[in-house]
Design a protein around this motif. Structure first.
Motif, PDB file in Angstrom:
ATOM      1  N   ASN A   7       0.828  -1.210   0.000  1.00  0.00           N
ATOM      2  CA  ASN A   7       0.000   0.000   0.000  1.00  0.00           C
ATOM      3  C   ASN A   7       0.860   1.257   0.000  1.00  0.00           C
ATOM      4  OD1 ASN A   7      -2.594  -1.082  -0.141  1.00  0.00           O
ATOM      5  ND2 ASN A   7      -2.575  -1.579   2.045  1.00  0.00           N
ATOM      6  N   GLU A   8       1.939   1.207   0.760  1.00  0.00           N
ATOM      7  CA  GLU A   8       2.847   2.370   0.792  1.00  0.00           C
ATOM      8  C   GLU A   8       3.472   2.577  -0.585  1.00  0.00           C
ATOM      9  OE1 GLU A   8       3.009   4.409   3.209  1.00  0.00           O
ATOM     10  OE2 GLU A   8       1.944   3.198   4.706  1.00  0.00           O
ATOM     11  N   GLU A   9       3.851   1.484  -1.206  1.00  0.00           N
ATOM     12  CA  GLU A   9       4.466   1.587  -2.543  1.00  0.00           C
ATOM     13  C   GLU A   9       3.487   2.213  -3.539  1.00  0.00           C
ATOM     14  OE1 GLU A   9       7.563  -2.202  -2.118  1.00  0.00           O
ATOM     15  OE2 GLU A   9       5.588  -2.536  -2.994  1.00  0.00           O
ATOM     16  N   LYS A  10       2.254   1.776  -3.414  1.00  0.00           N
ATOM     17  CA  LYS A  10       1.219   2.286  -4.311  1.00  0.00           C
ATOM     18  C   LYS A  10       1.019   3.782  -4.067  1.00  0.00           C
ATOM     19  CE  LYS A  10      -3.603   1.234  -5.375  1.00  0.00           C
ATOM     20  NZ  LYS A  10      -4.553   1.665  -4.345  1.00  0.00           N
ATOM     21  N   TYR A  11       0.979   4.157  -2.814  1.00  0.00           N
ATOM     22  CA  TYR A  11       0.781   5.560  -2.449  1.00  0.00           C
ATOM     23  C   TYR A  11       1.904   6.433  -3.018  1.00  0.00           C
ATOM     24  CZ  TYR A  11       1.016   9.742   0.498  1.00  0.00           C
ATOM     25  OH  TYR A  11       1.128  11.036   0.936  1.00  0.00           O
ATOM     26  N   ILE A  12       3.142   5.973  -2.829  1.00  0.00           N
ATOM     27  CA  ILE A  12       4.289   6.757  -3.300  1.00  0.00           C
ATOM     28  C   ILE A  12       4.272   6.877  -4.823  1.00  0.00           C
ATOM     29  CG2 ILE A  12       6.826   6.798  -3.444  1.00  0.00           C
ATOM     30  CD1 ILE A  12       6.844   5.648  -0.593  1.00  0.00           C
ATOM     31  N   THR A  27       9.477   0.280  -5.448  1.00  0.00           N
ATOM     32  CA  THR A  27       9.798  -0.798  -4.514  1.00  0.00           C
ATOM     33  C   THR A  27      10.453  -0.211  -3.273  1.00  0.00           C
ATOM     34  OG1 THR A  27      10.215  -2.197  -6.414  1.00  0.00           O
ATOM     35  CG2 THR A  27      10.986  -3.015  -4.299  1.00  0.00           C
ATOM     36  N   LEU A  28       9.874  -0.522  -2.145  1.00  0.00           N
ATOM     37  CA  LEU A  28      10.488  -0.092  -0.885  1.00  0.00           C
ATOM     38  C   LEU A  28      11.327  -1.245  -0.337  1.00  0.00           C
ATOM     39  CD1 LEU A  28       7.590   1.803   0.938  1.00  0.00           C
ATOM     40  CD2 LEU A  28       9.493   2.771  -0.360  1.00  0.00           C
ATOM     41  N   ASN A  29      12.538  -0.924   0.075  1.00  0.00           N
ATOM     42  CA  ASN A  29      13.411  -1.959   0.642  1.00  0.00           C
ATOM     43  C   ASN A  29      13.584  -1.746   2.135  1.00  0.00           C
ATOM     44  OD1 ASN A  29      14.074  -3.136  -1.906  1.00  0.00           O
ATOM     45  ND2 ASN A  29      15.308  -1.313  -2.294  1.00  0.00           N
ATOM     46  N   ILE A  30      13.800  -2.859   2.828  1.00  0.00           N
ATOM     47  CA  ILE A  30      14.093  -2.765   4.260  1.00  0.00           C
ATOM     48  C   ILE A  30      15.343  -1.903   4.400  1.00  0.00           C
ATOM     49  CG2 ILE A  30      14.801  -4.072   6.292  1.00  0.00           C
ATOM     50  CD1 ILE A  30      13.263  -6.448   5.160  1.00  0.00           C
ATOM     51  N   SER A  31      15.321  -0.970   5.315  1.00  0.00           N
ATOM     52  CA  SER A  31      16.439  -0.044   5.442  1.00  0.00           C
ATOM     53  C   SER A  31      17.710  -0.764   5.886  1.00  0.00           C
ATOM     54  CB  SER A  31      16.082   1.026   6.464  1.00  0.00           C
ATOM     55  OG  SER A  31      17.178   1.865   6.655  1.00  0.00           O
ATOM     56  N   TYR A  41      13.640   4.025  -0.399  1.00  0.00           N
ATOM     57  CA  TYR A  41      13.287   3.976  -1.816  1.00  0.00           C
ATOM     58  C   TYR A  41      14.522   4.406  -2.603  1.00  0.00           C
ATOM     59  CZ  TYR A  41      11.282   5.217  -6.327  1.00  0.00           C
ATOM     60  OH  TYR A  41      11.045   5.308  -7.668  1.00  0.00           O
ATOM     61  N   ASN A  42      14.998   3.523  -3.475  1.00  0.00           N
ATOM     62  CA  ASN A  42      16.252   3.799  -4.178  1.00  0.00           C
ATOM     63  C   ASN A  42      16.050   4.090  -5.664  1.00  0.00           C
ATOM     64  OD1 ASN A  42      17.395   3.207  -1.716  1.00  0.00           O
ATOM     65  ND2 ASN A  42      17.856   1.084  -2.242  1.00  0.00           N
ATOM     66  N   GLY A  43      14.848   4.536  -6.010  1.00  0.00           N
ATOM     67  CA  GLY A  43      14.526   4.724  -7.428  1.00  0.00           C
ATOM     68  C   GLY A  43      15.110   5.987  -8.048  1.00  0.00           C
ATOM     69  N   ALA A  44      15.616   6.881  -7.207  1.00  0.00           N
ATOM     70  CA  ALA A  44      16.086   8.167  -7.744  1.00  0.00           C
ATOM     71  C   ALA A  44      17.241   7.999  -8.735  1.00  0.00           C
ATOM     72  CB  ALA A  44      16.490   9.095  -6.605  1.00  0.00           C
ATOM     73  N   GLY A  81      21.362   9.731  -3.035  1.00  0.00           N
ATOM     74  CA  GLY A  81      19.948   9.916  -3.375  1.00  0.00           C
ATOM     75  C   GLY A  81      19.039   8.815  -2.851  1.00  0.00           C
ATOM     76  N   PHE A  82      19.473   8.172  -1.766  1.00  0.00           N
ATOM     77  CA  PHE A  82      18.593   7.172  -1.136  1.00  0.00           C
ATOM     78  C   PHE A  82      17.544   7.920  -0.330  1.00  0.00           C
ATOM     79  CE2 PHE A  82      22.864   5.124  -1.135  1.00  0.00           C
ATOM     80  CZ  PHE A  82      22.586   4.150  -2.079  1.00  0.00           C
ATOM     81  N   ILE A  83      16.295   7.535  -0.532  1.00  0.00           N
ATOM     82  CA  ILE A  83      15.226   8.200   0.219  1.00  0.00           C
ATOM     83  C   ILE A  83      14.815   7.309   1.391  1.00  0.00           C
ATOM     84  CG2 ILE A  83      12.875   9.097   0.100  1.00  0.00           C
ATOM     85  CD1 ILE A  83      13.404   9.667  -2.883  1.00  0.00           C
ATOM     86  N   ASN A  84      14.968   7.844   2.603  1.00  0.00           N
ATOM     87  CA  ASN A  84      14.643   7.078   3.818  1.00  0.00           C
ATOM     88  C   ASN A  84      13.291   7.492   4.339  1.00  0.00           C
ATOM     89  OD1 ASN A  84      17.207   5.710   4.187  1.00  0.00           O
ATOM     90  ND2 ASN A  84      18.008   7.768   4.510  1.00  0.00           N
ATOM     91  N   ILE A  85      12.493   6.501   4.654  1.00  0.00           N
ATOM     92  CA  ILE A  85      11.134   6.788   5.118  1.00  0.00           C
ATOM     93  C   ILE A  85      10.930   6.208   6.510  1.00  0.00           C
ATOM     94  CG2 ILE A  85       8.686   6.301   4.697  1.00  0.00           C
ATOM     95  CD1 ILE A  85       9.465   6.210   1.693  1.00  0.00           C
ATOM     96  N   THR A  86      10.401   7.047   7.402  1.00  0.00           N
ATOM     97  CA  THR A  86      10.031   6.558   8.736  1.00  0.00           C
ATOM     98  C   THR A  86       8.515   6.661   8.856  1.00  0.00           C
ATOM     99  OG1 THR A  86      12.115   7.410   9.572  1.00  0.00           O
ATOM    100  CG2 THR A  86      10.438   6.852  11.207  1.00  0.00           C
ATOM    101  N   PHE A  87       7.881   5.516   9.080  1.00  0.00           N
ATOM    102  CA  PHE A  87       6.418   5.505   9.132  1.00  0.00           C
ATOM    103  C   PHE A  87       5.922   6.187  10.403  1.00  0.00           C
ATOM    104  CE2 PHE A  87       7.463   1.510   6.734  1.00  0.00           C
ATOM    105  CZ  PHE A  87       7.106   2.016   5.494  1.00  0.00           C
ATOM    106  N   SER A  88       4.702   6.696  10.325  1.00  0.00           N
ATOM    107  CA  SER A  88       4.132   7.339  11.510  1.00  0.00           C
ATOM    108  C   SER A  88       3.688   6.267  12.504  1.00  0.00           C
ATOM    109  CB  SER A  88       2.931   8.191  11.111  1.00  0.00           C
ATOM    110  OG  SER A  88       1.858   7.341  10.760  1.00  0.00           O
ATOM    111  N   ASP A  89       3.716   6.617  13.781  1.00  0.00           N
ATOM    112  CA  ASP A  89       3.267   5.662  14.798  1.00  0.00           C
ATOM    113  C   ASP A  89       1.808   5.267  14.577  1.00  0.00           C
ATOM    114  OD1 ASP A  89       5.749   5.753  15.818  1.00  0.00           O
ATOM    115  OD2 ASP A  89       5.249   6.825  17.668  1.00  0.00           O
ATOM    116  N   GLU A  90       0.998   6.231  14.134  1.00  0.00           N
ATOM    117  CA  GLU A  90      -0.433   5.927  13.938  1.00  0.00           C
ATOM    118  C   GLU A  90      -0.593   4.800  12.910  1.00  0.00           C
ATOM    119  OE1 GLU A  90       0.651   9.380  13.520  1.00  0.00           O
ATOM    120  OE2 GLU A  90       0.447   9.291  15.699  1.00  0.00           O
TER     121      GLU A  90
END
Ligand code: ARG
Length: 583
Positions: A7-12, A27-31, A41-44, A81-90
């Motif tokens: 779902n996150e991948e789709k959203y991005i 594609t989101l990869n485990i950090s 996300y390493n697509g950049a 250009g690695f994009i790091n994402i931290t999900f919200s607690d909610e």
């Protein structure tokens, strides 16, 4: 339903499209650096090429674009250009509650396939030996994994029920009891209903006859003759064959049961062999069979081979079928009866050439169609503690049963002293199977390892017993909460980073399962189970769940415990490991 990460991948992807970046998939990869974010996300880099900009510039544009919604706790750029994402607690909290509703959210996949699996291979009239352990463990776990991911799997025990070992046993029975009607060609009556041999007899008869044949050429010749005779359908010998089959199969089943290894069908080499005449007719019509010194062969070498691939020996000069022919006939049968998308074979790596020949012949002859994938899944060997091939103390072949007994003896010492009698015995059985299987699945499939029952049964460290012990403790916490009438149904409070780490680890499961099915190796799952169990144990020793006064926090902790517990149960089940009530 899609998983959290999907779902996150789709959203991005959607956000990026809004900002003018067209990508096929995100594609989101485990950090690899959790201190910077949960996922990457390493697509950049690829987009930089496409748009002729530098990756960091692209990454900045993507981040600006995604940031607008304020969906994430943090999103930043590292390195080129690695994009790091931290999900919200909610979002993470919601995920725990989703898993609490349906733990399967972590498992399902698309494009289900019908997979036929061949990981038994036990030989009738012979004891299962240590060589059969890994195919059973890895095969059973791969089957359960494939099914958990939504595929259909049919496993065949594929008994070795048609070869010389049976001829040897028959010969020795004849030597000792020549008066039996099975050897009397003029016998017209009903053959006895009761088998003339027990499994214990077989365990003694086969090694005896096999040794004798090695020393005595005329005995070996007699064995060849009797083998050809039963394979030719001699009435008396077939009646004896059925007795040997029944007796042996019962015992083989008992040991596979002990190992928690199951088969949907119990076919054998003899079943495939029934198709040999029609298959040979087909192959001859295809004009791919050649003559070679009285034998019939199929050339399978290819021009760009980097090693020698000898022709497949279809019919030996004495008219009999080879091991290759039997496997080819089994493919013929499997296509006819099951028409699977894939057939998986598990044997140790030494059979690689055999399967290469068989698969090539199956393709060349179009016995399998293009859409059916044949896959050989080899594995390394299990050696004794000294790193040498496993032997009993007197130098004999170690049976699988003897090996399991060794492990059971060690595991029994680790069980609570107040557990006694039959329960103790049955728990020792379950714990030892966990010890053996888990240790077997830790190394990458192709890696050899040494059997070490003391190490495998340790309650500390990367072992089956440690995982069982920890999982039972989760269960007992939940039980105590129930007994104390503590109500809990949702996870609402992210109290510390320990809980957060556990939830991120739960998110990572999908990629672990996907990797595992792609590599056909269980090592990522064993590693994962160890990791999440350690995280949970850390949480457990830092918090006093049952005496916690903040009821909302307590309910969150219990919910998390339940989710981790159920997840562990599912993963242990994939590995073929059963969890006892206590230990
Ligand atoms: N019975 C064989 C053995 O003990 C293994 C059979 C493996 N499967 C196959 N389709 N050839 O070595």
């Amino acid at each position: 339903m899609k998983s959290f990460i999907e779902n996150e991948e789709k959203y991005i992807k959607e956000k990026m499209a809004e900002c003018g970046f067209e990508v096929e998939e995100v594609t989101l990869n485990i950090s690899s650096r959790p201190e910077f974010g949960d996922y990457q996300y390493n697509g950049a880099m690829a987009l930089a090429k496409k748009y002729g900009k530098n990756p960091r510039e692209i990454a900045t544009e993507i981040v600006e674009c995604i940031k607008k919604d304020n969906k994430y706790k943090d999103i930043n750029i590292a390195g080129p250009g690695f994009i790091n994402i931290t999900f919200s607690d909610e979002e993470l909290i919601k995920h725990v509650n989703d898993l609490n509703e349906n733990i399967n959210l972590n498992y399902q996949t698309e494009n289900p396939k019908k997979i036929f699996m061949d990981y038994g291979g036990a030989n009738v009239a012979k004891a299962l030996h240590v060589g059969h352990l890994r195919s059973a463990n890895i095969g059973e776990a791969l089957k359960r994994l494939a099914v958990s991911l939504g595929n259909e799997a049919i496993a065949d025990a594929h008994l070795g029920d048609w070869g010389r070992p049976i001829g040897l046993v028959m010969l020795e029975i004849k030597k000792r009891n020549p008066e039996l009607p099975y050897f009397d060609e003029s016998f017209e009556g009903e053959y006895p209903e009761v088998s003339p041999v027990t499994n214990d007899d077989l365990m003694e008869l086969y090694p005896y006859a096999s040794n004798k044949a090695k020393e005595d050429e005329s005995y070996m010749e007699e064995a060849r003759v009797i083998t050809a005779k039963f394979q030719d359908g001699d009435k008396g010998l077939m009646a004896l064959w059925h007795h040997i089959m029944n007796v042996s199969k019962t015992d083989i089943k008992r040991i596979y049961d002990r190992l928690n290894t199951t088969f949907e069908v119990w076919e054998g080499e003899s079943d495939g062999n029934k198709y040999i005449p029609e298959m040979i007719e087909y192959l001859e019509e295809k004009n791919i069979v050649e003559d070679s010194q009285g034998a019939r062969i199929i050339t399978v070498a290819e021009s760009n081979d980097d090693h020698e691939v000898p022709p497949l020996l279809l019919v030996k000069s004495n008219g009999s079928a080879s091991y290759e022919t039997t496997d080819l006939a089994c493919i013929w049968e499997r296509m006819k009866l099951f028409n699977p998308n894939e057939i998986w074979y598990l044997t140790d790596a030494r059979q690689a050439l055999h399967f290469e020949q068989v698969f090539r012949a199956a393709r060349k002859s179009e016995i399998v169609n293009e859409n059916t994938k044949l896959e050989f899944i080899p594995f390394g060997t299990m050696n004794g503690a000294d790193g040498k091939p496993f032997k009993t103390r007197d130098g004999g072949v170690m049976t699988l049963e003897a090996l399991l007994d060794l492990a059971k003896l060690e595991c029994e010492k680790k069980i609570l002293p107040n557990i006694t009698g039959e329960e103790r015995d049955s728990i020792a059985g379950l714990v030892s199977v966990a010890a053996v299987k888990y240790a077997d699945l830790i190394p990458f499939r192709l890696t050899d390892y040494n059997f070490d029952p003391v190490k495998f049964s340790d309650l500390q460290g990367k072992t089956g017993p440690y995982l069982l012990y920890s999982t039972i403790r989760m269960k007992s916490l939940l039980k105590k909460a129930e007994e104390a009438n503590i109500e809990y149904s949702t996870f609402t409070t992210m109290n510390s980073s320990i809980e957060r780490d556990i939830i991120i680890c739960m998110l990572n499961l999908r990629s672990v399962l996907t990797k595992s099915i792609n590599t056909k190796s269980l090592n990522d799952i064993t590693e994962y189970l160890y990791k999440i169990t350690n995280l949970y144990n850390n949480f457990y020793s830092n918090n006093h769940v049952l005496t916690e006064e903040n009821k909302e926090l307590q309910a969150s902790w219990l919910t998390l415990t339940k989710v981790v517990y159920e997840n562990n149960l599912k993963l242990l089940n994939i590995l073929g490991i059963e969890v006892p009530e206590r230990m």
